[in-house]
Design a protein around this motif. Structure first.
Motif, PDB file in Angstrom:
ATOM      1  N   THR A 276       0.810  -1.225   0.000  1.00  0.00           N
ATOM      2  CA  THR A 276       0.000   0.000   0.000  1.00  0.00           C
ATOM      3  C   THR A 276       0.839   1.269   0.000  1.00  0.00           C
ATOM      4  OG1 THR A 276      -0.143   0.129   2.419  1.00  0.00           O
ATOM      5  CG2 THR A 276      -1.840  -1.178   1.285  1.00  0.00           C
TER       6      THR A 276
ATOM      7  N   ILE B  68      -3.053  -7.737   7.564  1.00  0.00           N
ATOM      8  CA  ILE B  68      -4.411  -7.191   7.637  1.00  0.00           C
ATOM      9  C   ILE B  68      -5.179  -7.447   6.341  1.00  0.00           C
ATOM     10  CG2 ILE B  68      -5.757  -5.064   7.890  1.00  0.00           C
ATOM     11  CD1 ILE B  68      -4.358  -6.011  10.472  1.00  0.00           C
TER      12      ILE B  68
ATOM     13  N   GLN C   4      -7.549  -7.590   3.356  1.00  0.00           N
ATOM     14  CA  GLN C   4      -8.977  -7.268   3.396  1.00  0.00           C
ATOM     15  C   GLN C   4      -9.633  -7.878   4.633  1.00  0.00           C
ATOM     16  OE1 GLN C   4     -11.124  -7.719  -0.518  1.00  0.00           O
ATOM     17  NE2 GLN C   4      -9.201  -8.652  -1.207  1.00  0.00           N
TER      18      GLN C   4
ATOM     19  N   ARG D  82      -9.282  -5.697   7.896  1.00  0.00           N
ATOM     20  CA  ARG D  82      -9.267  -4.246   7.739  1.00  0.00           C
ATOM     21  C   ARG D  82     -10.312  -3.563   8.618  1.00  0.00           C
ATOM     22  NH1 ARG D  82     -11.873  -1.249   2.949  1.00  0.00           N
ATOM     23  NH2 ARG D  82     -10.994   0.841   3.174  1.00  0.00           N
TER      24      ARG D  82
ATOM     25  N   LYS E  60      -6.897  -2.202   1.094  1.00  0.00           N
ATOM     26  CA  LYS E  60      -6.149  -3.146   1.907  1.00  0.00           C
ATOM     27  C   LYS E  60      -5.546  -2.379   3.096  1.00  0.00           C
ATOM     28  CE  LYS E  60      -7.042  -5.612  -1.671  1.00  0.00           C
ATOM     29  NZ  LYS E  60      -6.135  -5.870  -2.772  1.00  0.00           N
ATOM     30  N   VAL E  61      -5.435  -3.019   4.201  1.00  0.00           N
ATOM     31  CA  VAL E  61      -4.862  -2.484   5.443  1.00  0.00           C
ATOM     32  C   VAL E  61      -5.723  -1.334   5.981  1.00  0.00           C
ATOM     33  CG1 VAL E  61      -2.854  -1.586   6.649  1.00  0.00           C
ATOM     34  CG2 VAL E  61      -2.533  -3.140   4.708  1.00  0.00           C
TER      35      VAL E  61
END
Lengths: 479, 479
Positions: B213, B440, B442, B445, B477-478
């Motif tokens: 990310t 983490i 998906q 999250r 994501k995250v």
């Protein structure tokens, strides 16, 4: 370099009073004589000015100071034990910066031998933290010359190195979590003691080694280890840095993580120690060009460390690497060997001026660094005396040069930058670092653009702007 | 949760062609059948859609992809060996995200046994990196179940854990430097192999564990270690997690860093293995409530690892901690013991549905976690079968619960979130982490805001906005 975002206007008396009221009169240092010790550092390279030194007694008071500073755009300079060597902890000469001493945050909040973790506030003196760990039958391995006065917050903020890095890593590797006051005055409570936590970005490593420019560390959770049951110490004479490197690899193959120190010294350094350090004597019967101090620590039994040292001796002798060597049979003999190594940095002063470098290269490149660096600098100042020494196991050499005996000291020191440039150029070519363990501070700030690529510097500046948008945290340091 | 910054408009054919032209037609995967394997992950929890999978052959091509994505605000999803367990590597269902597979960056650029370092590109399979280290008589200690197909880039991006964390740390601890393509398409060359470098902010740790990310990792410099000369493996039966914890501390005091694995298993887990894993047999004569698999590695001699295991046995027996135990006398016996441990995650499936947790707590709190967690969940589903196992030495327990034998599987799995919530609440109370090693992605999250304080989440969001201002890197994501 960019102009640091320090305002030129002096602080108003009213603002100074507002800062003072946060910590209370007793802990707002305003007398010039009382302020003086906070304005100079150990090597006396940097002097600063400030109207006030604040001595907060809690993270909440630190947070209140940050909030006021942020609101009024007042630069603040965090300071721990004031043992840093690059001017990172002293204010500039503008007289507009407020010094924030963390020394009153001196509580050890917990020592948990079960979790192998302790939580120490920023102002805890390193030696006190070591003692608290020892009292719980644990080892806090961070160890460095200034440990009697340096403080945990400063150790973390500068990612301090020291003599146990080979086995235990730098301070960064010993930190499990942090409590940090941000520029906004918010407190990030990241005081975790977990060994594994994969829940998002690693923030603690951003603050570790940022020298107070991204946040003010108020407490740290530190890793503890089992105390060694036995330690084996040896001094070995050998022909060259190449032989020392080969010995390092063999010693690591034999002792693995139990090899806790591997220090290189040249004969000239030993000569300086023998000439000037009271109580020192030549530990080996004959002279050798190079020496290695190695130390092995064992958690297993009293005999194991000795056995490992013996195994290293046998193996390296068979390989023809060792000219001579001595193994300490007693604690006193081990101390005498360390006495030589620890004496090295200071005895140079007796031989006149010294031009110093705290550099690292990939471990395998250390012999090349020493050979090329010595040759290059000798070409500039023929009778100059190279005294390289340090943590060969980490690739970190204190590559110091003592003046020729006959040369004028001031004239010699006048060539500091020229010699620095020559050594740093070779360090750069070898993929090394111009500051292995002391940091950047003010001393090396102007060198960064030459040794960091533009993408990396740009990332650093963006992160600084994100975490400290008003530039109040230790401006003029690092970036 | 915030809406992820994914555009809803489908990608135009022209834009898809522009992306394809960067890698060339042969490496632009556009056939649905060829794309399919990139859209699902191992546990089949997440499915995605994409019009194109790009398979760049160099960091420069990755950079060109990032530049185009940034310019056109196209989300890109980096993917390595596709072995992640939290859905971090698959696109969402919008069909507007481009998958970037790093698998063609599969060169080992260097293995330097002198420097104890190797540089591997993102697409190198972990097992191949291990083999390259071994060919140079060195150890790359990172080891995990998916090592035959997971890739270095993914290991670094997710800060993978595994079975050697106790002695060598997580992936984070094994990374010396990185090469990263930023959202802007700039390349940060941070591929240093230095052991010590204190020149500014630590950027590499920001990318490690950020799950793609914050940047796309294209290569990593990794630490190598001496290969162990001997390994000692033992299986020990004991009465309780408390006894296992006491054994851990004694074993660490004796073996220090040489203690390389310390895994906890319950009797029910052993029973599952014996029932369902071909070729497994009960290694001890009598049944015990709990078991520890411990492993010691020695760099010194063939006999040392065995001696250390023996010393641990003697010490722990005298302390009354061990009910029974067996030490592997041959490599085959050691494999048989590990066979049980490695079989554990998969055999649960034969007993019906399982609700799983990858959590960590301070090491000393593991017994409390297991006791309270089991009690709490049993109160919810009385006949539920707790099967906690994992890396006790790291405080990381795979706290899995298998359904009651008579219960409907779907009905049981329908209570996943309810059971998760109960376990995570206890983890939170113990100061633990809801994702110890899987990340983490998906999957977790939506849980982050409950387990991270607002200051920390805010810092994470600010850093994301700074490094990826257009939100093109693995959105959703995250954070």
């Amino acid at each position: 370099m960019d102009t640091p975002p320090t305002p030129s206007a002096p602080l108003s008396a009213a603002l100074i009073d507002r800062f003072a009221s946060i910590v209370g009169t007793a802990y707002a240092v305003r007398e010039p004589n009382d302020i003086a010790p906070y304005l100079v550092e150990r090597r006396d390279l940097f002097h600063g000015r400030t109207p006030i030194v604040l001595r907060p007694g809690s993270a909440d008071e630190v947070a209140a100071i940050a909030r006021l500073a942020n609101e009024t755009r007042t630069p603040i300079v965090p300071q721990g034990g004031n043992t840093g060597l690059v001017g990172g902890q002293v204010p500039d000469n503008s007289g507009t910066e407020v010094v924030v001493s963390l020394s009153r945050l001196d509580k050890i909040r917990s020592v948990d031998p079960e979790a192998d973790a302790m939580i120490a506030e920023a102002g805890v003196v390193l030696a006190d933290a070591q003692a608290a760990a020892e009292a719980a039958d644990r080892l806090l391995p961070l160890s460095l010359a200034a440990e009697g006065s340096c403080e945990i917050g400063g150790n973390v903020a500068t990612n301090a190195g020291g003599t146990a890095v080979l086995a235990y890593g730098n301070t960064r590797d010993l930190v499990l979590g942090l409590e940090v006051v941000l520029a906004s005055g918010e407190v990030w409570n990241g005081l975790r003691t977990l060994r594994k936590d994969n829940t998002g970005y690693d923030l603690k490593n951003l603050f570790i080694g940022s020298e107070g420019t991204l946040g003010i560390i108020t407490a740290a959770a530190l890793k503890l280890f089992p105390r060694p049951r036995s330690v084996g110490t040896a001094l070995i004479g050998l022909a060259s840095p190449e032989a020392a490197l080969a010995l390092l690899h063999r010693a690591r193959a034999i002792a693995g993580h139990a090899l806790t120190s591997f220090e290189l010294m040249s004969r000239l350094g030993i000569d300086f120690v023998l000439s000037h350090l009271p109580g020192s004597r030549d530990p080996l019967a004959t002279r050798h060009e190079w020496y290695v101090l190695l130390e092995v620590s064992s958690g297993r039994s009293d005999g194991e460390a000795r056995d490992l040292v013996e195994a290293i001796f046998v193996d390296a002798s068979e390989a023809g690497l060792i000219e001579d060597g001595v193994r300490a049979e007693t604690v006193e003999q081990a101390r005498a060997i360390w006495h030589i190594r620890h004496g090295l940095p200071d005895v140079q002063a007796f031989e006149g001026g010294s031009i110093k470098h705290d550099v690292s290269v990939p471990v395998a490149a250390v012999p090349e660094l020493i050979a090329r660096g010595s040759e290059r600098v000798r070409a500039m100042i023929p009778a100059i005396r190279p005294v390289p020494f340090g943590h060969l196991g980490d690739g970190n050499i204190h590559f110091n040069f003592t003046q020729p005996p006959e040369m004028d000291k001031a004239a010699f020191l006048g060539r500091w930058q020229e010699v620095n440039a020559a050594v740093h150029e070779i360090v750069g070519e070898l993929g090394g670092s111009i500051s292995a363990e002391h940091g950047i501070g003010q001393l090396k700030r102007s060198l960064l653009p030459r040794f960091k690529d533009a993408v990396e510097l740009d990332l650093m500046r963006k992160i600084k702007a994100t975490l400290d948008p008003n530039g109040i945290l230790n401006p003029g340091k690092v970036l």
